[in-house]
Design a protein around this motif. Structure first.
Motif, PDB file in Angstrom:
ATOM      1  N   ASP A 335      -8.182  -0.046  -7.304  1.00 30.31           N
ATOM      2  CA  ASP A 335      -6.696   0.372  -7.620  1.00 30.31           C
ATOM      3  C   ASP A 335      -6.648   1.593  -8.393  1.00 30.31           C
ATOM      4  O   ASP A 335      -5.936   2.313  -7.943  1.00 30.31           O
ATOM      5  CB  ASP A 335      -5.986  -0.600  -8.316  1.00 30.31           C
ATOM      6  N   LYS A 336      -7.514   1.815  -9.473  1.00 21.51           N
ATOM      7  CA  LYS A 336      -7.518   3.001 -10.229  1.00 21.51           C
ATOM      8  C   LYS A 336      -8.028   3.993  -9.693  1.00 21.51           C
ATOM      9  O   LYS A 336      -7.270   5.142  -9.681  1.00 21.51           O
ATOM     10  CB  LYS A 336      -8.151   2.708 -11.467  1.00 21.51           C
ATOM     11  N   PHE A 368     -12.276   2.777   1.348  1.00 19.19           N
ATOM     12  CA  PHE A 368     -10.708   2.861   1.503  1.00 19.19           C
ATOM     13  C   PHE A 368     -10.335   3.451   2.879  1.00 19.19           C
ATOM     14  O   PHE A 368      -9.548   3.120   3.680  1.00 19.19           O
ATOM     15  CB  PHE A 368      -9.892   3.577   0.295  1.00 19.19           C
ATOM     16  N   ALA A 369     -11.103   4.850   3.204  1.00 21.92           N
ATOM     17  CA  ALA A 369     -10.755   5.350   4.213  1.00 21.92           C
ATOM     18  C   ALA A 369     -11.165   4.707   5.540  1.00 21.92           C
ATOM     19  O   ALA A 369     -10.441   4.742   6.389  1.00 21.92           O
ATOM     20  CB  ALA A 369     -11.585   6.714   4.231  1.00 21.92           C
ATOM     21  N   ARG A 370     -12.120   4.093   5.474  1.00 27.24           N
ATOM     22  CA  ARG A 370     -12.709   3.153   6.493  1.00 27.24           C
ATOM     23  C   ARG A 370     -11.791   2.007   6.950  1.00 27.24           C
ATOM     24  O   ARG A 370     -11.412   1.541   8.130  1.00 27.24           O
ATOM     25  CB  ARG A 370     -13.862   2.371   6.449  1.00 27.24           C
ATOM     26  N   VAL A 371     -11.086   1.236   5.806  1.00 31.04           N
ATOM     27  CA  VAL A 371     -10.012   0.170   6.043  1.00 31.04           C
ATOM     28  C   VAL A 371      -8.850   0.958   6.777  1.00 31.04           C
ATOM     29  O   VAL A 371      -8.334   0.190   7.563  1.00 31.04           O
ATOM     30  CB  VAL A 371     -10.059  -0.391   4.705  1.00 31.04           C
ATOM     31  N   VAL A 372      -8.445   2.118   6.066  1.00 32.93           N
ATOM     32  CA  VAL A 372      -7.259   2.772   6.787  1.00 32.93           C
ATOM     33  C   VAL A 372      -7.516   3.136   8.038  1.00 32.93           C
ATOM     34  O   VAL A 372      -6.503   2.659   9.164  1.00 32.93           O
ATOM     35  CB  VAL A 372      -7.062   4.058   6.060  1.00 32.93           C
ATOM     36  N   TYR A 373      -8.726   3.663   8.577  1.00 31.87           N
ATOM     37  CA  TYR A 373      -9.010   3.854  10.121  1.00 31.87           C
ATOM     38  C   TYR A 373      -8.845   2.722  10.861  1.00 31.87           C
ATOM     39  O   TYR A 373      -8.342   2.555  12.012  1.00 31.87           O
ATOM     40  CB  TYR A 373     -10.450   4.421  10.056  1.00 31.87           C
ATOM     41  N   GLU A 396      -8.106  -6.885   1.621  1.00 28.11           N
ATOM     42  CA  GLU A 396      -6.910  -7.189   1.311  1.00 28.11           C
ATOM     43  C   GLU A 396      -6.352  -5.854   0.507  1.00 28.11           C
ATOM     44  O   GLU A 396      -4.965  -5.394   0.412  1.00 28.11           O
ATOM     45  CB  GLU A 396      -6.653  -8.366   1.066  1.00 28.11           C
ATOM     46  N   LYS A 397      -7.057  -5.643  -0.729  1.00 23.68           N
ATOM     47  CA  LYS A 397      -6.576  -4.790  -1.891  1.00 23.68           C
ATOM     48  C   LYS A 397      -6.040  -3.230  -1.130  1.00 23.68           C
ATOM     49  O   LYS A 397      -5.501  -2.599  -1.171  1.00 23.68           O
ATOM     50  CB  LYS A 397      -7.677  -4.635  -2.790  1.00 23.68           C
ATOM     51  N   HIS A 398      -7.486  -2.902  -0.187  1.00 22.82           N
ATOM     52  CA  HIS A 398      -7.372  -1.642   0.502  1.00 22.82           C
ATOM     53  C   HIS A 398      -6.049  -1.717   1.424  1.00 22.82           C
ATOM     54  O   HIS A 398      -5.388  -0.331   1.377  1.00 22.82           O
ATOM     55  CB  HIS A 398      -8.377  -1.271   1.349  1.00 22.82           C
ATOM     56  N   VAL A 399      -5.642  -2.715   2.138  1.00 20.56           N
ATOM     57  CA  VAL A 399      -4.717  -2.643   3.220  1.00 20.56           C
ATOM     58  C   VAL A 399      -3.476  -2.362   2.438  1.00 20.56           C
ATOM     59  O   VAL A 399      -2.522  -2.041   2.817  1.00 20.56           O
ATOM     60  CB  VAL A 399      -4.828  -4.147   3.910  1.00 20.56           C
TER      61      VAL A 399
END
Length: 429
Positions: A335-336, A368-373, A396-399
């Motif tokens: 998160d930070k 994070f970028a890969r989860v977004v993708y 789930e945190k990244h989503v």
């Protein structure tokens, strides 16, 4: 220059049997003895630096050893304390044991683990056999000359004790420890088969693996103040048992030039914190992670003390296994870092603010970028978890972060995140 064993397997045994105070006392005695056997003595500032204890705490432990008669000399000690010392722990323990004292009490007072005691006892018996039969061919006893001389004095003191000869001759050797530190390869090969049931092929493989490990460790260059420690590889996922994890030897700066400037006889908090952060970060940059028990063992502190230190610096993220593998509340690090990046901070600023290495920050942003993708491709959380090989909680945190930053205010930074994922596509499996 001398070689000191600042971290040893015996520390774990002492902690398990006698608690953290047993570990600290055993480490203190071992370091002083190792220095003494190399013709040197340690002073209080060096002991503070090595043990991360205050001058007062060290003196309390040493006073208990001295009052028991243990030979543990340090620089600048008072004459009255020197007069209390009689002999080395290895001789003092056997002397008291032969005099009929309780072994458990002896080991507790002198901070001696059971394995070390067995080795001393077997070697003392071997010395007695050689004294009785000087003309026979005898194996070399791998102990410092000072210990052997002290044992000879113990033997002279007790040799007239009724029944002692038969006691030493008939006392059954403890499996796996008697003279094991100086047996040759052939004898060790036989030992694996006879005592542990290894087949010839399994024994050969075991010995080859030991040789490979020794060669690999010896190839790792070390300078003064550095140690080699086997840590868990950083690619190991959350939830896997430590016994099943791949270990990786890493070179750590146990002592650093900056440490000398932080020595304080009456306060060690800053020294503990700088070493804690340094060891964890160095392991991470070498592709491994330290657990809180690892750090507790390395620093000679309890895991609660490690946690308390971490809480005193809430804005600094320590890359322990729990943090890197995203277990429990450690997800707050994600998160930070992501929030700082989405707010426009550069990676250099994020590193400075969080205490993480550049590699760690880049890895979190890339995850994070890969989860977004993958989310924008329509994949559900379970599938993303399987594709990326990370924990469900992390996905789930990244989503949740993606949904929070999907508004127009963050469109530019989210575009950079998408380009990062395109530049580092997920490997097809």
């Amino acid at each position: 220059m001398i070689r000191l064993t600042v971290v040893d397997e015996e520390d774990i045994e002492l902690m398990a049997e006698f608690g953290m105070s047993g570990l600290q006392k055993g480490r203190l005695a071992r370091l002083i003895e190792e220095a003494y056997f190399q013709g040197a003595i340690l002073d209080t500032p060096r002991l503070v630096l090595l043990l991360l204890e205050t001058h007062r705490a060290i003196r309390v432990d040493l006073s208990q050893f001295w009052q028991a008669g243990a030979w543990l000399p340090i620089a600048g000690m008072k004459g009255a304390n020197r007069e209390m010392m009689r002999t080395l722990r290895g001789a003092l323990a056997i002397d008291r044991y032969l005099a009929g004292e309780d072994l458990a009490q002896i080991r507790r007072e002198l901070a001696i683990r059971l394995t070390r005691w067995h080795r001393w006892w077997q070697d003392f018996k071997e010395l007695v056999r050689q004294e009785i039969n000087p003309g026979s061919t005898q194996p070399l006893i791998a102990q410092p000359p000072e210990v052997l001389a002290a044992w000879q004095e113990v033997w002279k003191k007790h040799q007239e004790q009724p029944g002692l000869i038969s006691r030493l001759a008939l006392d059954k050797d403890v499996p796996g420890v008697s003279s094991i530190h100086y047996i040759n390869r052939s004898a060790f090969y036989d030992l694996l088969g006879q005592r542990h049931g290894y087949s010839p092929a399994a024994a050969d493989k075991f010995l080859d693996d030991l040789n490979d490990l020794a060669a690999r460790l010896n190839r790792q260059a070390r300078s003064g103040g550095q140690i080699i420690y086997n840590a868990v590889a950083d690619h190991e996922p959350a939830g896997r048992k430590l016994a099943e994890c791949q270990l990786k030897p890493v070179v750590l700066d146990y002592l650093d030039a900056q440490d000398w400037a932080e020595i304080d006889r009456d306060r060690t908090a800053e020294l503990k914190w700088s070493r804690l952060l340094r060891l964890a970060t160095q392991a991470r940059t070498q592709g491994a992670v330290l657990t809180q028990p690892d750090l507790a063992l390395l620093l000679g502190l309890s895991t609660k003390a490690i946690q308390s230190l971490s809480k005193e610096y809430p804005n600094v993220i320590i890359p322990t296994k729990g943090i890197v593998a995203d277990m429990g509340p450690a997800l707050t690090q994600v998160d930070k870092i992501v929030r700082l990046y989405m707010d426009g901070y550069t990676e250099t600023e994020i590193v400075r603010r969080t205490g993480h290495s550049y590699d760690s920050v880049e890895n979190y942003l890339l995850d994070f970028a890969r989860v977004v993708y993958l989310v924008e491709k329509g994949l559900p959380v379970p599938t993303i978890r399987k594709v990326l090989g990370c924990s469900k909680k992390l996905v789930e945190k990244h989503v949740n972060l993606y949904r929070e930053f999907s508004g127009p205010d963050y469109a530019f930074m989210l575009g950079r995140i998408r380009r990062l994922a395109e530049a580092h596509p997920v490997k097809k499996n």
